[in-house]
Motif scaffolding. Structure first.
Motif, mmCIF file in Angstrom:
data_model
loop_
_atom_site.group_PDB
_atom_site.id
_atom_site.type_symbol
_atom_site.label_atom_id
_atom_site.label_comp_id
_atom_site.label_asym_id
_atom_site.label_seq_id
_atom_site.Cartn_x
_atom_site.Cartn_y
_atom_site.Cartn_z
ATOM 1 N N ILE A 155 0.835 -1.206 0.000
ATOM 2 C CA ILE A 155 0.000 0.000 0.000
ATOM 3 C C ILE A 155 0.867 1.252 0.000
ATOM 4 C CG2 ILE A 155 -1.646 1.340 1.363
ATOM 5 C CD1 ILE A 155 -2.870 -1.314 2.269
ATOM 6 N N PHE A 156 1.872 1.271 0.879
ATOM 7 C CA PHE A 156 2.774 2.417 0.932
ATOM 8 C C PHE A 156 3.557 2.552 -0.375
ATOM 9 C CE2 PHE A 156 1.929 2.261 5.435
ATOM 10 C CZ PHE A 156 2.077 3.575 5.847
ATOM 11 N N LEU A 157 3.936 1.425 -0.942
ATOM 12 C CA LEU A 157 4.692 1.450 -2.190
ATOM 13 C C LEU A 157 3.885 2.097 -3.306
ATOM 14 C CD1 LEU A 157 7.212 0.526 -3.835
ATOM 15 C CD2 LEU A 157 5.996 -1.635 -4.231
ATOM 16 N N SER A 158 2.603 1.765 -3.382
ATOM 17 C CA SER A 158 1.766 2.302 -4.462
ATOM 18 C C SER A 158 1.602 3.810 -4.376
ATOM 19 C CB SER A 158 0.389 1.624 -4.430
ATOM 20 O OG SER A 158 -0.297 1.935 -3.234
ATOM 21 N N SER A 159 1.764 4.385 -3.181
ATOM 22 C CA SER A 159 1.565 5.825 -3.007
ATOM 23 C C SER A 159 2.812 6.642 -3.311
ATOM 24 C CB SER A 159 1.103 6.113 -1.578
ATOM 25 O OG SER A 159 2.128 5.809 -0.645
ATOM 26 N N ILE A 160 3.930 5.992 -3.576
ATOM 27 C CA ILE A 160 5.186 6.703 -3.798
ATOM 28 C C ILE A 160 5.167 7.410 -5.160
ATOM 29 C CG2 ILE A 160 7.667 6.399 -4.186
ATOM 30 C CD1 ILE A 160 7.632 4.174 -2.123
ATOM 31 N N SER A 161 5.636 8.643 -5.175
ATOM 32 C CA SER A 161 5.773 9.410 -6.416
ATOM 33 C C SER A 161 6.919 10.397 -6.237
ATOM 34 C CB SER A 161 4.476 10.150 -6.742
ATOM 35 O OG SER A 161 4.260 11.197 -5.807
ATOM 36 N N THR A 162 7.214 11.153 -7.287
ATOM 37 C CA THR A 162 8.272 12.162 -7.181
ATOM 38 C C THR A 162 7.893 13.291 -6.221
ATOM 39 O OG1 THR A 162 7.362 13.243 -9.157
ATOM 40 C CG2 THR A 162 9.199 11.708 -9.483
ATOM 41 N N ALA A 163 6.609 13.361 -5.868
ATOM 42 C CA ALA A 163 6.162 14.365 -4.898
ATOM 43 C C ALA A 163 6.331 13.900 -3.464
ATOM 44 C CB ALA A 163 4.700 14.724 -5.157
ATOM 45 N N SER A 164 6.796 12.659 -3.270
ATOM 46 C CA SER A 164 6.957 12.136 -1.916
ATOM 47 C C SER A 164 8.035 12.872 -1.140
ATOM 48 C CB SER A 164 7.288 10.634 -1.968
ATOM 49 O OG SER A 164 6.248 9.900 -2.586
ATOM 50 N N VAL A 165 8.991 13.454 -1.843
ATOM 51 C CA VAL A 165 10.054 14.242 -1.213
ATOM 52 C C VAL A 165 10.037 15.627 -1.852
ATOM 53 C CG1 VAL A 165 12.516 14.442 -0.744
ATOM 54 C CG2 VAL A 165 11.438 12.185 -0.770
ATOM 55 N N ALA A 166 9.879 16.651 -1.024
ATOM 56 C CA ALA A 166 9.715 18.003 -1.557
ATOM 57 C C ALA A 166 11.002 18.527 -2.182
ATOM 58 C CB ALA A 166 9.243 18.941 -0.446
ATOM 59 N N ARG A 167 12.130 18.275 -1.551
ATOM 60 C CA ARG A 167 13.400 18.814 -2.034
ATOM 61 C C ARG A 167 13.975 17.904 -3.105
ATOM 62 N NH1 ARG A 167 18.991 18.966 1.415
ATOM 63 N NH2 ARG A 167 20.333 19.792 -0.234
ATOM 64 N N GLN A 168 14.164 18.443 -4.291
ATOM 65 C CA GLN A 168 14.687 17.651 -5.392
ATOM 66 C C GLN A 168 16.214 17.544 -5.327
ATOM 67 O OE1 GLN A 168 13.484 15.640 -7.913
ATOM 68 N NE2 GLN A 168 11.623 15.783 -6.667
ATOM 69 N N GLY A 169 16.739 16.640 -6.151
ATOM 70 C CA GLY A 169 18.151 16.311 -6.135
ATOM 71 C C GLY A 169 18.298 14.810 -5.960
ATOM 72 N N THR A 170 19.533 14.339 -5.759
ATOM 73 C CA THR A 170 19.757 12.918 -5.512
ATOM 74 C C THR A 170 20.833 12.799 -4.441
ATOM 75 O OG1 THR A 170 19.236 12.413 -7.831
ATOM 76 C CG2 THR A 170 20.302 10.686 -6.541
ATOM 77 N N ASN A 171 20.401 12.607 -3.221
ATOM 78 C CA ASN A 171 21.314 12.510 -2.092
ATOM 79 C C ASN A 171 21.389 11.054 -1.646
ATOM 80 O OD1 ASN A 171 22.826 12.769 0.233
ATOM 81 N ND2 ASN A 171 21.801 14.643 0.893
ATOM 82 N N ILE A 172 22.262 10.280 -2.294
ATOM 83 C CA ILE A 172 22.386 8.857 -1.985
ATOM 84 C C ILE A 172 22.921 8.665 -0.571
ATOM 85 C CG2 ILE A 172 23.537 6.717 -2.632
ATOM 86 C CD1 ILE A 172 23.480 7.629 -5.515
ATOM 87 N N GLY A 173 23.834 9.515 -0.153
ATOM 88 C CA GLY A 173 24.392 9.403 1.190
ATOM 89 C C GLY A 173 23.326 9.491 2.260
#
Length: 344
Positions: A155-173
């Motif tokens: 259920i949680f997986l289905s709700s994931i989108s690019t809007a799930s995190v407000a700050r854009q970028g890619t912070n792998i660390g």
């Protein structure tokens, strides 16, 4: 605590007042019809009369039966209990990149949706292992804490989108350090972090975080998603993402960073394909980890109570069946004749 599994069936109860209204209308129209036929007293003696009182009694019994039948259809359940069970498995945290670059369509329908489908299939294969979800872009957040509730995971997986995190970028660390804090206190070599990203890290913390994971006994498995030639990033309005100079931004897979993270994290790196995403091979590596015994709280199934309500409904239906509409007194010919003599 009482729980109704199918509460929509309670709408049947709304029909009960309508039944009483229809009964009243029918009896009223019947009385008017008898008055048009002739003298009500004489008509009453010549024809079998229906007891109005018994008709209402039958309807009340039927309404009670209908009420309990509707409650039974709603499936009342009681007995919610939390039960502690022991499971033997490993803990798996999945960190999923939700930056805008994951909207690139070098996978069908795009990188993000393709990753979500692969994770969903992975969850279907789990039995005893714990699983958690992390979403990251410029920041990282725990979408689902470590759990054995696979239904909630999907259920949680289905709700994931690019809007799930407000700050854009890619912070792998940040995703790695968040994952390290999300594991429970199980022993070393029984925890795995699966990192799914296109590898375009905009920060400098990823390798240091991988070293911390290695020192903590957490193995990192990386899945690179993207293509060498790259793809533009579509926007919600149909346009393509452009830089400040007006050039179309093309996002490519950065395998070098992910390969190094997997090496430092004592894991493996896989490149996702359109047909084979790479999770199956990584799961084989996870199964080599030490399986630990841990306690898990689960909710036992509710105890169904509908059969009792159906039984009560059947009881009142039988009572309704035994009550007759017609009065028990027989009509005798001399009663009618005696009435005529009195009138004469």
């Amino acid at each position: 605590m009482v729980h109704l599994a199918q509460i929509e069936y309670l709408l049947i109860i709304a029909l009960i007042p309508l039944l009483f209204l229809l009964q009243g209308v029918m009896l009223y129209r019947k009385r008017k019809a008898l008055k048009r036929f002739g003298d009500p007293a004489l008509v009453g003696r010549l024809t079998p009369r229906v007891s109005t009182r018994r008709a209402w009694v039958k309807l009340i019994l039927y309404a009670i039966a209908l009420f309990f039948f509707a409650v039974g259809l709603a499936r009342p359940q009681i007995g919610v209990r939390v039960k502690e069970v022991e499971r033997r498995g490993v803990e798996i945290m999945i960190a999923l990149d939700v930056s805008n670059s994951m909207l690139a369509q070098d996978y069908s329908p795009n990188r993000l949706e393709r990753a979500k489908m692969a994770i969903s299939r992975l969850v279907d294969k789990l039995q005893q292992d714990r699983i958690g979800l992390i979403v990251f872009a410029g920041d990282a957040f725990v979408q689902l804490p470590i759990t054995t509730d696979y239904v909630s995971a999907k259920i949680f997986l289905s709700s994931i989108s690019t809007a799930s995190v407000a700050r854009q970028g890619t912070n792998i660390g940040a995703s790695i350090t968040t994952g390290l804090r999300s594991f429970s206190g199980v022993a070393e070599n029984s925890r795995a972090l699966i990192l799914i990203t296109d590898g375009e890290d905009h920060e400098e913390e990823a390798l240091e975080a991988a070293k911390m994971a290695s020192a903590s006994g957490v193995r990192i498995f990386c899945i690179g998603i993207g293509s060498d030639q790259g793809k533009p990033i579509p926007l919600s309005n149909g346009d393509l993402l452009k830089d400040e100079q007006g050039n179309i931004v093309v996002t490519k897979l950065d395998e070098g960073t992910l390969i190094e993270i997997a090496r430092i994290g004592n894991g493996t790196y896989m490149r996702a394909g359109n047909s084979e995403f790479g999770l199956d091979a990584i799961v084989d590596g996870i199964h080599e980890l030490d399986r630990q015994t841990f306690s898990s709280e689960v909710f036992e199934d509710f105890d169904e109570q509908y059969m009792y309500f159906f039984g009560i409904a059947l009881f009142f239906l039988l009572l309704e069946f035994l009550v007759h509409n017609r009065k028990g007194r027989r009509i005798k010919s001399f009663d009618v004749l005696g009435s005529k003599n009195k009138e004469e």
